[in-house]
Design an enzyme around this catalytic site. Structure first.
Site, PDB file in Angstrom:
ATOM      1  N   GLU A 155     -11.247  -0.282  -5.029  1.00 41.85           N
ATOM      2  CA  GLU A 155     -10.629   0.517  -3.970  1.00 41.85           C
ATOM      3  C   GLU A 155      -9.436   1.268  -4.549  1.00 41.85           C
ATOM      4  OE1 GLU A 155      -9.451  -2.364  -1.059  1.00 41.85           O
ATOM      5  OE2 GLU A 155      -8.093  -3.402  -2.427  1.00 41.85           O
TER       6      GLU A 155
ATOM      7  N   ASP B 114       0.819  -1.225   0.000  1.00 43.88           N
ATOM      8  CA  ASP B 114       0.000   0.000   0.000  1.00 43.88           C
ATOM      9  C   ASP B 114       0.850   1.272   0.000  1.00 43.88           C
ATOM     10  OD1 ASP B 114      -2.219  -1.684   0.191  1.00 43.88           O
ATOM     11  OD2 ASP B 114      -2.267  -1.557   2.378  1.00 43.88           O
TER      12      ASP B 114
END
Length: 317
Positions: free
Chosen positions: A203, A31
């Site tokens: 997302e 991430d």
């Protein structure tokens, strides 16, 4: 025995071998969020700590790395634990970062202690490497503020963008993308939460601007691929552009950030290519990104070698 000054220097930072993907093989990372500041790129990554064969995310902190040439990276020791936020119960999921008025703001995803579901907090520091402290003492976004889905993880993956006129926007979401304006203090919403209908949005929304055009990229489908749209403003209207990066082979997610640094553009993402890697043991990697005619982002293949060295003047300091 090491001399005290040398020992202190080794404890302060860890220099990593460069010129290859992933960014580090010492730990598992995921991430990525990225910030370009004063001739250096700073990366803020989640630390995957799940054991081999683990069936869930184990993420307790965000690690900070930096480079002046996109090849050789330094790991900074402090990091940011999820416990920076006293109201958070666990998890150090995806984050994003920006600089404003000399301060560094880190927007993060954590699990809330008292309001069921994921929440978004914001930390602030006088330095890109920390220490970071909770800027509010409470969550900026909680799961009870949005009602578009019944899932408890629809308020994740914050992405911060400050436009040329100084207006800041926060984008986030899972299944449904949302955005809101922020006040100049960077810690309060400035108006209502909006939703955007995007094709098969999963997302990891991300907004950047290049050559006067706004690019909204995000993870689509499952397993995820990275796609993008373009528009004339930070809030659209959006037109589909194409696929930037194909799905990973052994990881469902493919969270990304896009930056310009020292005259070149880059996409930073994660995969599962380290030995024993997978959905809960991911690794951050970097590729150069190119724009074609009319500002189209060209598809980016994943490589083992990563980008060529691109030293900035900061490398000489």
């Amino acid at each position: 025995m090491l001399k005290p000054l040398i020992a202190a220097t080794l404890l302060a930072t860890t220099a990593l071998a460069g010129a290859a993907n992933p960014l580090t093989s010492r730990i598992f990372t995921a991430d990525p969020a990225a910030l370009v500041d004063n001739g250096r790129v700073y990366l803020y990554v989640g630390h995957d700590e799940a054991p081999v064969g683990g069936k869930d995310y184990v993420m307790n902190e965000w690690k900070v790395f930096s480079s002046c040439d996109m090849q050789h990276w330094t790991e900074h020791p402090a990091g940011v634990p999820f416990s920076t936020f006293k109201w958070a119960a666990r998890d150090a999921w995806a984050s994003d970062v920006t600089k404003r008025n000399g301060k560094y703001y880190l927007y993060v995803t954590v699990e809330h202690k008292t309001i069921p579901g994921k929440a978004i907090g914001v930390a602030v520091s006088d330095s890109p490497t920390g220490p970071f402290v909770d800027a509010r003492g409470t969550a900026l976004i909680t799961n009870d503020m949005t009602h578009e889905t019944e899932i408890s993880w629809d308020d994740i993956d914050p992405a911060i963008f400050v436009d040329d006129d100084g207006q800041a926007y926060l984008y986030w979401g899972n299944t449904v993308m949302k955005y809101a304006k922020l006040k100049a203090n960077m810690t309060e919403l400035d108006g209502p939460i909006h939703t955007v209908g995007l094709d098969q949005f999963t997302e990891a929304s991300y907004l950047h601007k290049h050559a006067g055009k706004y690019y909204l990229s995000y993870s689509r489908k499952w397993p995820e691929e990275t796609v993008y749209m373009t528009g004339p403003t930070a809030t659209g209207p959006w037109s589909y552009g194409g696929v930037i990066m194909e799905k990973n082979t052994n990881v469902g997610t493919i969270h990304h950030a896009i930056i310009d640094f020292n005259g070149k553009s880059y996409i930073i993402y994660h995969n599962g290519k380290l030995p024993t890697g997978g959905d809960y043991r991911r690794s951050v990697a970097i590729e150069e990104l190119h724009y074609g005619p009319n500002g189209k982002i060209l598809p980016v293949p994943q490589t083992e070698q990563g980008p060529a060295a691109n030293p900035s003047a900061a490398c000489k300091r």
